[in-house]
Design an enzyme around this catalytic site. Structure first.
Site, PDB file in Angstrom:
ATOM      1  N   LYS A  23      -4.844 -11.009  19.952  1.00 44.73           N
ATOM      2  CA  LYS A  23      -5.569 -11.698  21.018  1.00 44.73           C
ATOM      3  C   LYS A  23      -5.127 -13.153  21.116  1.00 44.73           C
ATOM      4  O   LYS A  23      -4.783 -13.650  22.199  1.00 44.73           O
ATOM      5  CB  LYS A  23      -7.071 -11.613  20.772  1.00 44.73           C
ATOM      6  CG  LYS A  23      -7.908 -12.278  21.863  1.00 44.73           C
ATOM      7  CD  LYS A  23      -9.404 -12.193  21.568  1.00 44.73           C
ATOM      8  CE  LYS A  23      -9.912 -10.787  21.667  1.00 44.73           C
ATOM      9  NZ  LYS A  23     -11.400 -10.710  21.557  1.00 44.73           N
ATOM     10  N   GLU A  58      -1.068 -12.009   9.691  1.00 49.84           N
ATOM     11  CA  GLU A  58      -0.401 -10.765   9.313  1.00 49.84           C
ATOM     12  C   GLU A  58       0.487 -10.256  10.444  1.00 49.84           C
ATOM     13  O   GLU A  58       1.633  -9.862  10.225  1.00 49.84           O
ATOM     14  CB  GLU A  58      -1.432  -9.693   8.937  1.00 49.84           C
ATOM     15  CG  GLU A  58      -2.301 -10.025   7.741  1.00 49.84           C
ATOM     16  CD  GLU A  58      -3.596 -10.705   8.124  1.00 49.84           C
ATOM     17  OE1 GLU A  58      -4.543 -10.663   7.309  1.00 49.84           O
ATOM     18  OE2 GLU A  58      -3.672 -11.274   9.224  1.00 49.84           O
ATOM     19  N   GLY A  68     -12.139  -6.653  18.987  1.00 51.54           N
ATOM     20  CA  GLY A  68     -10.951  -5.938  18.544  1.00 51.54           C
ATOM     21  C   GLY A  68     -11.202  -4.484  18.215  1.00 51.54           C
ATOM     22  O   GLY A  68     -10.421  -3.601  18.585  1.00 51.54           O
ATOM     23  N   ARG A  69     -12.309  -4.202  17.524  1.00 47.97           N
ATOM     24  CA  ARG A  69     -12.579  -2.821  17.104  1.00 47.97           C
ATOM     25  C   ARG A  69     -13.062  -1.952  18.263  1.00 47.97           C
ATOM     26  O   ARG A  69     -13.193  -0.739  18.102  1.00 47.97           O
ATOM     27  CB  ARG A  69     -13.602  -2.823  15.972  1.00 47.97           C
ATOM     28  CG  ARG A  69     -14.907  -3.513  16.312  1.00 47.97           C
ATOM     29  CD  ARG A  69     -15.740  -3.766  15.047  1.00 47.97           C
ATOM     30  NE  ARG A  69     -16.943  -4.548  15.294  1.00 47.97           N
ATOM     31  CZ  ARG A  69     -16.982  -5.867  15.349  1.00 47.97           C
ATOM     32  NH1 ARG A  69     -15.868  -6.577  15.187  1.00 47.97           N
ATOM     33  NH2 ARG A  69     -18.127  -6.512  15.561  1.00 47.97           N
ATOM     34  N   GLU A 108     -17.757  -3.342  10.208  1.00 47.96           N
ATOM     35  CA  GLU A 108     -17.529  -4.676  10.757  1.00 47.96           C
ATOM     36  C   GLU A 108     -18.583  -5.007  11.806  1.00 47.96           C
ATOM     37  O   GLU A 108     -18.937  -6.172  11.993  1.00 47.96           O
ATOM     38  CB  GLU A 108     -16.128  -4.782  11.355  1.00 47.96           C
ATOM     39  CG  GLU A 108     -15.690  -6.218  11.634  1.00 47.96           C
ATOM     40  CD  GLU A 108     -14.220  -6.342  11.950  1.00 47.96           C
ATOM     41  OE1 GLU A 108     -13.416  -6.528  11.011  1.00 47.96           O
ATOM     42  OE2 GLU A 108     -13.859  -6.232  13.144  1.00 47.96           O
ATOM     43  N   HIS A 159     -11.496  19.837  -2.041  1.00 46.35           N
ATOM     44  CA  HIS A 159     -10.844  19.917  -3.344  1.00 46.35           C
ATOM     45  C   HIS A 159     -10.745  18.539  -3.995  1.00 46.35           C
ATOM     46  O   HIS A 159      -9.958  18.355  -4.926  1.00 46.35           O
ATOM     47  CB  HIS A 159      -9.458  20.543  -3.187  1.00 46.35           C
ATOM     48  CG  HIS A 159      -9.514  21.966  -2.743  1.00 46.35           C
ATOM     49  ND1 HIS A 159      -9.519  23.023  -3.611  1.00 46.35           N
ATOM     50  CD2 HIS A 159      -9.614  22.512  -1.495  1.00 46.35           C
ATOM     51  CE1 HIS A 159      -9.590  24.162  -2.937  1.00 46.35           C
ATOM     52  NE2 HIS A 159      -9.649  23.876  -1.650  1.00 46.35           N
ATOM     53  N   LYS A 185      -9.625 -15.380   4.810  1.00 45.57           N
ATOM     54  CA  LYS A 185      -8.425 -15.867   5.504  1.00 45.57           C
ATOM     55  C   LYS A 185      -8.195 -17.351   5.210  1.00 45.57           C
ATOM     56  O   LYS A 185      -7.061 -17.785   4.969  1.00 45.57           O
ATOM     57  CB  LYS A 185      -8.565 -15.660   7.012  1.00 45.57           C
ATOM     58  CG  LYS A 185      -8.537 -14.216   7.463  1.00 45.57           C
ATOM     59  CD  LYS A 185      -8.657 -14.161   8.985  1.00 45.57           C
ATOM     60  CE  LYS A 185      -8.610 -12.742   9.509  1.00 45.57           C
ATOM     61  NZ  LYS A 185      -8.711 -12.688  10.980  1.00 45.57           N
TER      62      LYS A 185
END
Length: 530
Positions: A205, A211, A266-267, A352, A383, A496
């Site tokens: 954005k 990152e 964002g999510r 979040e 399993h 951050k």
């Protein structure tokens, strides 16, 4: 009023005590049609919530709680663009991303649906050019690989949806995703790709996410090492961002920047330009089909009464377990390998959004909010961790998700898969007892472990859009009842800030001034780095 002081909350606490010894078997024995009575369907999506530790009275009280918390007011506020993200004074208008073109939703006096449709049309035109081979790289070769570079919502949504919809994707495009700043991620992703035929979609954005920009710069260096022409960046990189200046500084033509807006978290952004890499893979028509599926659930959530409203029911059931049964976790168990990334996607969406401990005014709250969300696809999980689900000391409410008709012709495989899905929910609910012999106790399955079952007729762009929207609105329902802001994420910021400070210490000789543990770890890394 404080949530824990409402009349419905008090009644629910008492009611929970009344159900202390209730068994799911009793509920089914008491009402032969209990299963169908607690099953609802909307546009092919089925929810069976009958294997839960609740009665008609429980449902009445949960709906009373929703009414006391004015959930209907919250839903209207979200859909009409009120600033329900109170700490950032923004709307939360992800629903506008899939609204029909004729709909008018205003933010600051501007109809945002018009802007959304303009970007969607630009995305579609670009995707068609890439998919048809009209868009060429710097050497004149068509694009054969697309690498999405993002993190968080700029990665989890597109990556999850691509995995789910691979059968709808172009066979001529190799679509990959890079998120982790760990160099192994991008080095493995770029391995065996041809720079001349690779397109990068950089999604950030602000275009400052450390990152994402670190990975993007590495990709740019990789490209230029092969093509040795700075102008090639404009043919091999596009951006999804709101920061045209930073995009241009990177070398990307701002004409190839696809915009989204600060009222899309964002999510919640998969249905915006963040989904460009997915559109490149599955094509504009299928992408619009996903929007249509999400919109169908938006309208269902907005208009259906609570007892027939899939997201509201899931949200209320989640509140019931989190706050009155003190369930700390919630498992998402898709019985479809194509949905293998769904639990990871929902981890961010839920935790979040609702992993908060203060209300809208910043006051501490005295009750639990978001559970820890986790899961793996069946039958793999059976399993691995189902031992705990069946016989552990912790009750884990779970969502089982199945698809009735696969996109393969291996009938035996699908019969076995669905048999396991249905068997697991039955076993968790009702258990079995072996009170004789030397293994008495070890083979005792007490049951009474709650679950929901969600069924899709097919897994298509439309039904995936439905599933995503169901969970978005479930999470909104819970956040509104808890009185928290589901649309900010201040909790991701502190790490951050500290990482930036420590990074400078790792790459220079300046003293490290932290607690004794952190300082020792920094010094150990410095030594290894040398």
């Amino acid at each position: 009023m404080n949530l824990a002081e409402t009349a419905a909350w008090t009644k629910l606490r008492t009611h929970r005590g009344d159900l202390r010894e209730t068994r799911l078997r009793e509920l089914f024995d008491r009402e032969p049609g209990h299963g169908p009575a607690m099953t609802i369907e909307h546009s092919g999506l089925v929810l069976d919530y009958s294997k839960n530790l609740l009665t008609a009275e429980t449902l009445d009280l949960l709906i009373e709680l929703a009414d006391e918390r004015e959930l209907g007011t919250g839903i209207r506020a979200m859909f009409t663009g009120e600033a329900i993200n109170t700490t950032e004074q923004r709307p939360a208008l992800h629903t506008a991303l899939r609204a029909p073109a004729a709909r008018s939703i205003e933010v600051g006096g501007r109809n945002v649906v018009t802007d959304i449709r303009t970007v969607l049309d630009r995305m579609s035109a670009f995707a068609e050019r890439v998919r048809s081979g009209q868009w060429r790289g710097a050497t004149g070769a068509p694009i054969r690989a697309v690498v999405n570079i993002g993190i968080g919502g700029s990665d989890l949504g597109p990556a999850m949806a691509y995995q789910a919809l691979r059968e709808f994707a172009s066979e001529t495009l190799d679509v990959r995703f890079v998120a982790n700043i760990d160099g192994h991620d991008i080095s493995r992703t770029l391995h065996h790709l041809d720079p001349a035929t690779t397109l990068f979609v950089v999604s950030s954005k602000t275009f400052t996410t450390i990152e994402t920009l670190t990975n993007a710069r590495t990709a740019r260096e990789w490209l230029l090492a092969a093509l040795d022409e700075p102008a090639a960046i404009a043919r091999h990189f596009v951006a999804v961002s709101t920061n045209a200046r930073e995009v241009a500084a990177f070398g990307i033509d701002p004409a190839n920047m696809f915009e989204f807006w600060d009222w899309v978290g964002g999510r919640y952004s998969l249905h915006s330009a963040i989904g460009l890499s997915l559109m490149l893979a599955i094509g504009p028509d299928n992408f619009r089909g996903m929007l249509a599926g999400a919109h169908s659930i938006d309208e269902h959530f907005r208009t259906a009464p609570p007892r027939q409203n899939i997201p509201i029911l899931l949200g209320l059931i989640g509140v019931w377990y989190r706050n009155f049964w003190h369930a700390h976790t919630h498992a998402v168990l898709p019985y479809d390998q194509r949905l293998s990334r769904l639990p990871a996607y929902l981890q961010q969406l839920d935790m979040e959004s609702n992993g908060k401990s203060v209300d809208h005014q910043g006051n501490p709250i005295g009750y639990d909010t978001a559970p820890i969300v986790w899961g793996e696809p069946g039958t793999n999980g059976q399993h691995a961790f189902y031992q705990l689900l069946h016989q552990g000391t912790t009750t884990v409410p779970a969502d089982f998700i199945g698809v009735l008709r696969p996109r393969h012709d291996l009938t035996e495989h699908h019969d076995l898969l669905m048999a396991n899905l249905f068997a697991q929910t039955e076993a968790l609910a009702f258990g079995s007892a072996d009170d004789t012999g030397p293994l008495r106790g070890h083979r005792d399955f007490r049951g009474n472990r709650p679950s929901n079952t969600l069924l899709l007729r097919h897994l298509t762009p439309y039904t995936l859009g439905q599933l995503i929207a169901v969970y978005e609105h479930k999470i909104f329902t819970q956040g509104w009842i808890w009185g928290i802001n589901s649309f900010d994420q201040w909790g991701v910021e502190l790490g951050k800030v500290l990482a930036t400070k420590i990074y400078a210490e790792l790459t220079t000789d300046q003293p490290s001034a932290h607690d004794s543990s952190t300082t020792a770890l920094v010094n150990r890394y410095r030594h290894a780095r040398k």
